[in-house]
Design an enzyme around this catalytic site. Structure first.
Site, PDB file in Angstrom:
ATOM      1  N   ARG A  47      -8.759  12.308  -5.473  1.00  0.00           N
ATOM      2  CA  ARG A  47      -9.724  11.470  -4.421  1.00  0.00           C
ATOM      3  C   ARG A  47     -10.764  12.603  -4.017  1.00  0.00           C
ATOM      4  O   ARG A  47     -12.173  12.417  -4.196  1.00  0.00           O
ATOM      5  CB  ARG A  47      -9.177  10.694  -3.628  1.00  0.00           C
ATOM      6  CG  ARG A  47     -10.252   9.738  -3.175  1.00  0.00           C
ATOM      7  CD  ARG A  47      -9.455   8.832  -2.082  1.00  0.00           C
ATOM      8  NE  ARG A  47      -9.766   9.127  -0.809  1.00  0.00           N
ATOM      9  CZ  ARG A  47     -10.750   8.885  -0.241  1.00  0.00           C
ATOM     10  NH1 ARG A  47     -11.857   7.886  -0.699  1.00  0.00           N
ATOM     11  NH2 ARG A  47     -11.144   9.015   1.105  1.00  0.00           N
ATOM     12  N   LYS A  95       1.067  -1.080  -0.097  1.00  0.00           N
ATOM     13  CA  LYS A  95       0.088  -0.031  -0.160  1.00  0.00           C
ATOM     14  C   LYS A  95       0.859   1.079  -0.024  1.00  0.00           C
ATOM     15  O   LYS A  95       1.634   1.525   0.936  1.00  0.00           O
ATOM     16  CB  LYS A  95      -1.116   0.053   1.261  1.00  0.00           C
ATOM     17  CG  LYS A  95      -1.868   1.177   1.259  1.00  0.00           C
ATOM     18  CD  LYS A  95      -2.886   0.859   2.166  1.00  0.00           C
ATOM     19  CE  LYS A  95      -4.287   2.223   2.280  1.00  0.00           C
ATOM     20  NZ  LYS A  95      -3.436   3.464   2.063  1.00  0.00           N
TER      21      LYS A  95
END
Length: 749
Positions: free
Chosen positions: A149, A128
DNA sequence: CAGCCTCGAGTTCC
DNA sequence: CTCGAGGCTG
């Protein structure tokens, strides 16, 4: 007069005329927009007119008119980046921290999909990356848009900047017609160190901040000089599938020219995931870029589709985090903050310390039990060690954000250190602070007379999901609240502000941070909000337990302010009985726990119930209607009705309603699927789909799933072994279908 | 009545 | 982001 002079003279005439025309049109649009008329032109047209006017005024300052609207509303541009609504929501990931979280994750998926022990379930595992996610939209192979985002629904348009990143291809060969690639922008350790050493721009605390700061440069030329990189790991909207599995889809992205992470593996079970996690963690320090865990995803994309999404996260993915970084520091003192509901929250003031690349000087202490070393059930945390002022404490950032205290070093505790005495009175207003039985927080009883509660409620009132007034944020609210000449002490005061400032802005505009333009802008923003959607108004009132979702539910159910207020008033006598009973039950539960005996809950409830006066049929019906709403329970309903019935609170609401106009909720849009808006009930055994899956599927198609058959049921899906529900459905004349028929409907959506 | 899931409230730092 | 509580299901 020469020829060129006369031409210049004619040009000046033209410019003057154009400016005059623009001033008139923009002013008219401003007026229409800010009064109650509908806007006369679109936002885009308005912006274009205004920009043209500004441009002319800059070129010919001597021709600028004193009455120009650009003077009143300010120069406005550079609001940053444009907003982009993602074609498909950018979700976040559920987090896991332990081996158990991973096995639970696998077990949950297996049970949701109804997989037998012999059926394989492959998952991918990949690092990640600790950067910021970026969605890239390609149409016919051309990069047309890059968006951050944001809140997952709406992000920022950073296309020009993304185009300067070498890892991001601007053209793709053989890509689907529509392809949204999701991935992470990051900066390597080496590039980060070099950037900070170069002295260009400011010094960044860590690579992630450096990457974020670099991507959000107004000038793409600056971004181009920053060494940003990109890993692709997923996708959003697609005109055709990339592959059948997660693993192959990512391989396809690599084939299209994207960088993908070389450490990605395919695993067969929880054990395999954990082995991969351990291996990646070992390499963490030598990777050359920051990672904060390993992401697991169900490999089979048809499984992913069946699993679907929860509110903000997909069911088919888990971020297995590495243990958080920690640091030791001294706790200087404990302070108490008072929230909008009166909650007294202790905060630790720390000697500043760096944790995970950020300097931390505050940490939350939750509540008095947490300080004492107990959780809400009384079980010891930190092995029961309490926290005292002056202690040495270990800090970590929960989820890499919120600083918390993990541990206390007792060997370094001063001999004269005393346990923290949690205040029994509000530090702001002095009113008694009470802890209701069964509650974990102590609350100030001062209500709106407590300045801290009043100001926090006001901040909530103007917050994003409520009135969202431009130029009136938390800071401004603090300032106006304390202002002796032009105070805002309750919501209604916001809307009387302009009228009260009758000395022609004299008072406001001379204040620090307030010029004439910003005052005009603020007043305009306030005017704009006099007409407010009902849901926002309900949320803005700040009634306990009534948040954004509940507010929207209530607005949809009642449709108008008068219907809502009327219903709440009618329900009041019935609510009182419920609230009293619930209080007694909570009290009984706490008392029984303290005495170590079984609580007699039913008995207590019945006793209070029978002693209370009968509220009457009308009240009972109004109450039943309220708590009958999906998502509205008795506690929330009680809190709502009580707030409306309280004299001081209601008077404030009424004063507000004199100033504003709540907008009714429009009728729900046309049904899209054959089951949208219908109530379904499942019974018997479903053989090819589990209950949980069927429910989630039905809800995704706009249906409501109930537990039992009633007159309000539209459709019963009966598998083999259906019993009483099927017979009741037959009695009520409810349509009954079998699993095959259900699968046809579900498949069609 | 236990065990999910979601919402609400409170919190920090950029 | 996390915790705790509310609401609903089995």
């Amino acid at each position: 007069m020469t020829g060129s002079d006369s031409k210049a003279g004619a040009d000046r005439q033209d410019v003057m005329a154009e400016i005059a025309g623009l001033v008139a049109r923009v002013s008219a649009a401003d007026h229409a927009y800010h009064s109650e008329d509908a806007p006369v032109i679109s936002d885009a047209d308005y912006d274009a007119l205004k920009r043209r006017l500004q441009q002319l005024e800059e070129l010919h300052p001597d021709l600028a008119r004193p009455d120009s609207p650009t003077r009143r509303v300010g120069a406005a541009p550079s609001e940053g980046f444009g907003k982009v609504t993602h074609a498909q929501r950018m979700m976040s990931l559920a987090n896991g921290f332990s081996r158990e979280d991973v096995t639970d994750f696998i077990a949950r998926i297996r049970s949701f999909l109804n997989l037998g022990a012999d059926q394989p379930l492959a998952l991918t595992a990949e690092p990640k990356i600790d950067g910021l996610s970026l969605s890239l939209r390609y149409e016919n192979g051309i990069l047309v848009q890059a968006a951050t985002r944001g809140d997952g629904v709406v992000g920022e348009n950073v296309t020009a900047n993304a185009m300067t990143i070498a890892d991001i291809p601007q053209r793709l060969q053989g890509a689907p017609e529509i392809l949204e690639v999701r991935g992470e922008v990051y900066m390597s350790h080496a590039d980060f160190a070099a950037l900070n050493a170069s002295g260009e721009g400011k010094i960044f605390a860590n690579p992630r901040n450096a990457a974020a700061g670099s991507l959000r440069q107004i000038d793409p030329a600056v971004t181009a000089r920053r060494p940003l990189r990109y890993f692709a790991y997923g996708w959003g909207a697609l005109s055709e599938p990339l592959a059948d599995t997660q693993f192959d889809a990512v391989a396809r992205l690599a084939a299209l020219g994207f960088q993908t992470n070389p450490l990605m593996r395919r695993c067969q079970d929880a054990e395999g995931l954990i082995v991969t996690w351990t291996e990646i963690e070992k390499q963490r320090a030598s990777l050359g870029y920051d990672i904060d865990g390993v992401v697991y995803k169900v490999d089979d994309l048809s499984y992913q589709a069946r699993l679907g999404f929860r509110a903000t996260t997909p069911r088919w993915a888990l971020a297995h985090k590495f243990p958080a970084e920690t640091a030791w520091t001294r706790l200087e003192r404990i302070e108490i903050q008072v929230g909008r509901t009166g909650a007294l929250s202790p905060v630790a003031r720390l000697a500043p310390v760096t944790v995970g690349g950020v300097v931390v000087s505050n940490a939350t202490l939750h509540n008095e039990d947490y300080i004492a070393g107990r959780d809400s059930s009384g079980a010891p945390i930190r092995e029961g060690r309490d926290i005292r002022e002056g202690d040495w404490v270990q800090i970590y950032r929960a989820g890499d954000v919120i600083p918390k205290i993990a541990d206390v070093d007792l060997s370094r505790r001063a001999d004269d250190a005393v346990p923290f005495a949690f205040p029994t009175h509000c530090p702001e207003c002095g009113a008694e602070a009470i802890r209701e039985p069964g509650d974990s927080v102590r609350r100030c009883t001062g209500g709106l007379t407590c300045p801290a509660q009043a100001v926090e409620k006001l901040k909530h009132f103007v917050s994003r999901a409520a009135f969202d007034i431009d130029g009136l944020g938390a800071k401004q609210i603090e300032m106006f609240f304390a202002d002796p000449a032009l105070p805002i002490r309750e919501p209604a005061h916001i809307f009387t502000l302009a009228a009260r400032d009758d000395a022609g802005l004299a008072r406001l505009k001379n204040r620090e941070g307030f010029g004439e333009r910003s005052v005009e802008k603020l007043f305009a923003a306030i005017e704009e909000r006099r007409r407010i959607p009902l849901a926002r108004l309900i949320f803005a009132l700040g009634i306990r337990h009534v948040g954004e979702v509940a507010s929207a539910t209530l607005a949809r159910h009642y449709g108008s302010w008068s219907a809502l207020a009327g219903a709440l008033d009618r329900a009041a006598p019935a609510a009182e009985r419920h609230v009293r009973a619930e209080e007694a039950v909570a009290h009984e539960r706490a008392e029984a726990a303290a005495q170590g005996r079984r609580a007699r809950l039913k008995e207590t409830r019945d006793r209070v119930w029978s002693e209370a006066p009968d509220p009457g049929d009308e009240a009972r019906a109004a109450w039943a209607d309220l708590v009958g709403i999906d998502g509205i329970g008795e506690v929330l309903a009680g809190s709502l009705v009580t707030a409306f019935a309280q004299e001081a609170e209601r008077a404030g609401i009424d004063r507000l309603l004199e100033q504003i106009t709540p907008l009714d909720v429009e009728a729900a849009p046309e049904a899209r699927t054959e089951i949208s808006g219908k109530t379904l009930v499942f019974t018997g055994t479903l053989e090819r789909m589990t209950r949980a899956e069927a429910k989630s599927r039905a809800e995704a198609m706009g249906a409501k799933v109930a537990g039992s058959v009633s007159a309000r049921t539209d459709l019963l899906i009966a598998g083999p072994g259906a019993g009483s529900k099927a017979s009741k459905a037959a009695e009520l004349g409810v349509t009954v279908i079998d699993e095959d028929e259900w699968l046809r409907i579900a498949g069609a959506g």
